[in-house]
Design an enzyme around this catalytic site. Sequence first.
Site, PDB file in Angstrom:
ATOM      1  N   ASP A 146      19.859  40.794  70.907  1.00  0.00           N
ATOM      2  CA  ASP A 146      19.310  39.963  71.986  1.00  0.00           C
ATOM      3  C   ASP A 146      20.438  39.177  72.666  1.00  0.00           C
ATOM      4  O   ASP A 146      20.217  38.472  73.648  1.00  0.00           O
ATOM      5  CB  ASP A 146      18.161  39.064  71.508  1.00  0.00           C
ATOM      6  N   SER A 147      21.666  39.360  72.166  1.00  0.00           N
ATOM      7  CA  SER A 147      22.842  38.881  72.900  1.00  0.00           C
ATOM      8  C   SER A 147      22.869  39.472  74.302  1.00  0.00           C
ATOM      9  O   SER A 147      23.602  38.991  75.178  1.00  0.00           O
ATOM     10  CB  SER A 147      24.137  39.252  72.146  1.00  0.00           C
TER      11      SER A 147
ATOM     12  N   ASP B 213      17.043  44.096  67.928  1.00  0.00           N
ATOM     13  CA  ASP B 213      16.660  42.708  67.677  1.00  0.00           C
ATOM     14  C   ASP B 213      15.224  42.439  68.092  1.00  0.00           C
ATOM     15  O   ASP B 213      14.791  42.862  69.162  1.00  0.00           O
ATOM     16  CB  ASP B 213      17.568  41.772  68.488  1.00  0.00           C
TER      17      ASP B 213
ATOM     18  N   LYS C 114      15.837  43.783  63.527  1.00  0.00           N
ATOM     19  CA  LYS C 114      16.506  42.611  62.940  1.00  0.00           C
ATOM     20  C   LYS C 114      15.769  41.370  63.429  1.00  0.00           C
ATOM     21  O   LYS C 114      15.393  41.289  64.599  1.00  0.00           O
ATOM     22  CB  LYS C 114      17.977  42.561  63.369  1.00  0.00           C
TER      23      LYS C 114
ATOM     24  N   GLU D  83      15.661  36.854  62.895  1.00  0.00           N
ATOM     25  CA  GLU D  83      16.405  35.687  62.427  1.00  0.00           C
ATOM     26  C   GLU D  83      15.511  34.784  61.580  1.00  0.00           C
ATOM     27  O   GLU D  83      14.325  34.635  61.864  1.00  0.00           O
ATOM     28  CB  GLU D  83      16.913  34.878  63.637  1.00  0.00           C
TER      29      GLU D  83
ATOM     30  N   GLU E 267      25.979  34.961  60.058  1.00  0.00           N
ATOM     31  CA  GLU E 267      26.715  34.599  61.274  1.00  0.00           C
ATOM     32  C   GLU E 267      27.304  33.190  61.159  1.00  0.00           C
ATOM     33  O   GLU E 267      26.583  32.224  60.843  1.00  0.00           O
ATOM     34  CB  GLU E 267      25.782  34.681  62.497  1.00  0.00           C
TER      35      GLU E 267
HETATM   36  O1  KIV Z   1      22.333  39.616  69.279  1.00  0.00           O
HETATM   37  C1  KIV Z   1      23.355  40.013  68.699  1.00  0.00           C
HETATM   38  O2  KIV Z   1      24.234  40.634  69.292  1.00  0.00           O
HETATM   39  C2  KIV Z   1      23.495  39.684  67.286  1.00  0.00           C
HETATM   40  C3  KIV Z   1      24.796  39.968  66.614  1.00  0.00           C
HETATM   41  C4  KIV Z   1      25.878  39.178  67.203  1.00  0.00           C
HETATM   42  C5  KIV Z   1      24.714  39.834  65.144  1.00  0.00           C
HETATM   43  O3  KIV Z   1      22.563  39.228  66.679  1.00  0.00           O
END
Ligand code: KIV
Length: 261
Positions: free
Chosen positions: A41-42, A80, A109, A111, A178
């Site tokens: 989600d970056s 994500d 993934k 959080e 992280e």
């Molecule tokens: O969103 C992302 O890119 C991430 C990584 C930096 C672990 O969660």
Amino acid sequence: MNRKSILDLQNSKEKLVAVTAYDTTMAALVDAYSDIVLVGDSLGMVVQGKENTLEVTIEDVAYHTRCVHRGLKQAHLVSDMPFLSYQVSEKKAVENAGKLLQAGAQSVKLEGGEEVTDIIFKLTQFGIPVMGHLGMTPQSVHKWGGFKVQGRSPERRDELLRTAKQVEEAGAYALVLESVPADLALEITGAAKIPTIGIGAGIDCDGQILVCYDLLGMIRDFKPKFVKQYASLSKMVESAMQAYAKDVKAGNFPEKEHTYD
Ligand code: KIV
């Protein structure tokens, strides 16, 4: 499909190489060298230009997952779960994780610690493998008061050690750590039966992950301590654009070889 499964990742005798990607072209370039490709989600920050990841939607991640899916041959694809796509109810979490699997992800993934263990358990029961994510979790940026290293105080350190175990016991197959001190990442990795994947978490994790734009040096004037730039693509793009613009203005492009008879 010959992509790495979660079992391949868990049984790997080597360090795991993980990187983010958001489109087919980048996915195809990084595939051969990666065990894991994450549609992070970056993307809210590096693709959409937002200040943080909070506005990213499940549709955004599903779209980029479909793009990356088309570029991968052998790396495991994890996507994500964005902010509010899994916290509200278990039903919503299953529905949204399912959308990412239908878009081509092999796992998701999410959080968080204790507060997400029921969700991890439920998703795993429904056949959706989950990668955990602890430490400086960007979706909680306001709670942390900014993008700050986590686990320096004894209380937060204990919390991270405890919740890493809980996330594992809930069924997560791997865990991203992280921005935590290296000795804490080492302790969590030593205690965990699942692979840990670090970003700003020192050398002792079972694998490392970086945002592709960071490792390629694509974002001007952005280099946090935990990033190693393996190229300076922003400079290369700028000088290529400068040369192209000069040629167009001077009438030197296209030449005969670029022109149809
Ligand atoms: O969103 C992302 O890119 C991430 C990584 C930096 C672990 O969660």
